[in-house]
Write a protein that holds these residues in place. Structure first.
Motif, short mmCIF file in Angstrom:
data_model
loop_
_atom_site.label_atom_id
_atom_site.label_comp_id
_atom_site.label_asym_id
_atom_site.label_seq_id
_atom_site.Cartn_x
_atom_site.Cartn_y
_atom_site.Cartn_z
N PHE A 242 0.82 -1.21 0.00
CA PHE A 242 0.00 0.00 0.00
C PHE A 242 0.86 1.26 0.00
O PHE A 242 0.43 2.31 -0.51
CB PHE A 242 -0.93 0.00 1.21
N LYS A 243 2.07 1.17 0.53
CA LYS A 243 2.96 2.34 0.58
C LYS A 243 3.88 2.42 -0.63
O LYS A 243 4.82 3.23 -0.63
CB LYS A 243 3.82 2.27 1.84
N VAL A 244 3.66 1.62 -1.66
CA VAL A 244 4.61 1.51 -2.77
C VAL A 244 4.88 2.88 -3.39
O VAL A 244 3.97 3.66 -3.65
CB VAL A 244 4.08 0.52 -3.83
N PHE A 245 6.15 3.15 -3.59
CA PHE A 245 6.56 4.42 -4.19
C PHE A 245 7.80 4.25 -5.06
O PHE A 245 7.81 4.64 -6.23
CB PHE A 245 6.84 5.46 -3.10
N ASP A 246 8.86 3.66 -4.48
CA ASP A 246 10.16 3.68 -5.15
C ASP A 246 10.18 2.95 -6.47
O ASP A 246 10.74 3.45 -7.46
CB ASP A 246 11.24 3.11 -4.21
N ILE A 289 -3.72 6.53 8.23
CA ILE A 289 -4.99 6.04 8.77
C ILE A 289 -5.35 4.70 8.13
O ILE A 289 -5.76 3.75 8.81
CB ILE A 289 -6.10 7.08 8.56
N VAL A 290 -5.21 4.61 6.82
CA VAL A 290 -5.54 3.36 6.12
C VAL A 290 -4.65 2.22 6.60
O VAL A 290 -5.11 1.10 6.85
CB VAL A 290 -5.42 3.54 4.60
N ILE A 291 -3.36 2.49 6.76
CA ILE A 291 -2.43 1.46 7.21
C ILE A 291 -2.75 1.02 8.64
O ILE A 291 -2.70 -0.17 8.97
CB ILE A 291 -0.98 1.98 7.11
N LEU A 292 -3.13 1.97 9.49
CA LEU A 292 -3.52 1.62 10.86
C LEU A 292 -4.76 0.73 10.88
O LEU A 292 -4.85 -0.22 11.65
CB LEU A 292 -3.76 2.89 11.68
N VAL A 293 -5.72 1.05 10.01
CA VAL A 293 -6.93 0.22 9.93
C VAL A 293 -6.58 -1.19 9.46
O VAL A 293 -7.06 -2.19 10.02
CB VAL A 293 -7.96 0.87 8.99
N LEU A 294 -5.74 -1.29 8.44
CA LEU A 294 -5.32 -2.60 7.95
C LEU A 294 -4.57 -3.37 9.03
O LEU A 294 -4.80 -4.57 9.23
CB LEU A 294 -4.43 -2.43 6.71
#
Length: 310
Positions: A242-246, A289-294
């Motif tokens: 979900f945090k993909v960037f690089d 927030i989304v990562i905390l929910v997951l």
């Protein structure tokens, strides 16, 4: 005969030792606390503060307070929802493929084969490569003019002419997903291999005696006992995906036509390319927030799994 009572001097030295040890331990922790505050806590608090203002420059100054306006813009911005949709697609597809392939690879690495140590060393190489190197390598492989993938598929007569693998939005998103799967499947496999090695071989031997087929042993012994390991991997890979960037930054820069623009890359563009730091900060907190929910959902699933095993 009773032991002699400790003298006043001995009691004082003992008191000094008891009081000095906590102080010494606290003194040793102070540098770590300063580093954590400077690298982690301060940016988190500063980003939250910035999200309530309209900030259009990285330099200090006085900026208009807008309250929750930046968060309201996120909800009504169709580009945000499009980026979230692409991120969700990337996360679901990459995680599913990595776990599926990782289970098969873990079973293979757990089998009693010759040169098993060599196979394990080879499998870990994709994960050991830095993400920048991995992304640049796949960018060359998928090149529309001299890429190795086009050359291989044309020589095998699978395609008639060279294709632009990164030239259309949906195809490019799938190619980026494939590059991520290639890199992280080995990590998933080694996590699951550790779980496989905790399963007693006596269970499989007893199932063989009872006439169970390999497929039955896999579904009725291996998978139930591997459930906790799979859930742990699912937590880690979902959050990371979900945090993909690089890998997107190196391979496509979010293109073509924003077709590979994840929510993390979208946040980067709004904050640093458009210099809308307040809006970018609000987007960053959306990701948190989304990562905390997951994470909360997966932790609850892990606890339920552990309770069922007990």
């Amino acid at each position: 005969m009773a032991a002699p009572a400790p003298s006043a001097g001995t009691q004082k030295r003992s008191w000094l030792v008891r009081t000095r040890e906590p102080r010494f331990a606290a003194a040793l922790l102070i540098p770590s606390v300063i580093v954590v505050f400077g690298i982690v806590l301060y940016p988190i608090l500063r980003t939250l503060y910035t999200s309530f203002f309209t900030v259009d420059t990285p330099f200090p100054g006085t900026y208009p307070f807008v309250g929750l306006e930046n968060y309201g813009k996120i909800i009504t911005d169709p580009a945000v929802w499009a980026a979230i949709g692409r991120t969700a697609y990337f996360t679901l597809l990459s995680t599913a493929l990595e776990i599926g392939l990782g289970i098969g690879l873990a079973l293979l690495l757990n089998a009693k084969l010759r040169l098993r140590w060599l196979f394990r060393a080879i499998v870990v190489l994709p994960w050991a490569l830095p993400t920048v190197v991995n992304a640049q390598m796949w960018r060359f492989i998928l090149n529309s003019q001299y890429g190795a993938l086009n050359a291989l598929l044309t020589q095998l007569h699978i395609i008639g002419s060279y294709q632009s693998w990164l030239g259309s939005p949906f195809l490019a998103l799938n190619m980026v997903t494939m590059a991520d799967v290639w890199k992280n499947t080995s990590l998933v496999a080694f996590f699951l291999l550790a779980g496989l090695q905790t399963i007693s071989s006596d269970l499989h031997e007893a199932a063989v005696v009872d006439g169970a087929s390999p497929w039955q042993r896999f579904w009725r012994i291996t998978m139930p006992l591997l459930k906790s390991s799979i859930l742990v991997v699912l937590v880690l890979r979902t959050i990371e995906a979900f945090k993909v960037f690089d890998i997107i930054y190196i391979m496509t820069r979010g293109g073509p036509a924003n077709g590979t623009q994840s929510i993390a890359y979208f946040t980067y563009v709004r904050a640093f390319s458009d210099e809308n730091f307040g809006y970018g900060s609000a987007l960053a907190y959306l990701i948190v927030i989304v990562i905390l929910v997951l994470a909360a959902f997966y932790i609850r699933a892990l606890r339920s799994s552990a309770a069922n095993e007990i």
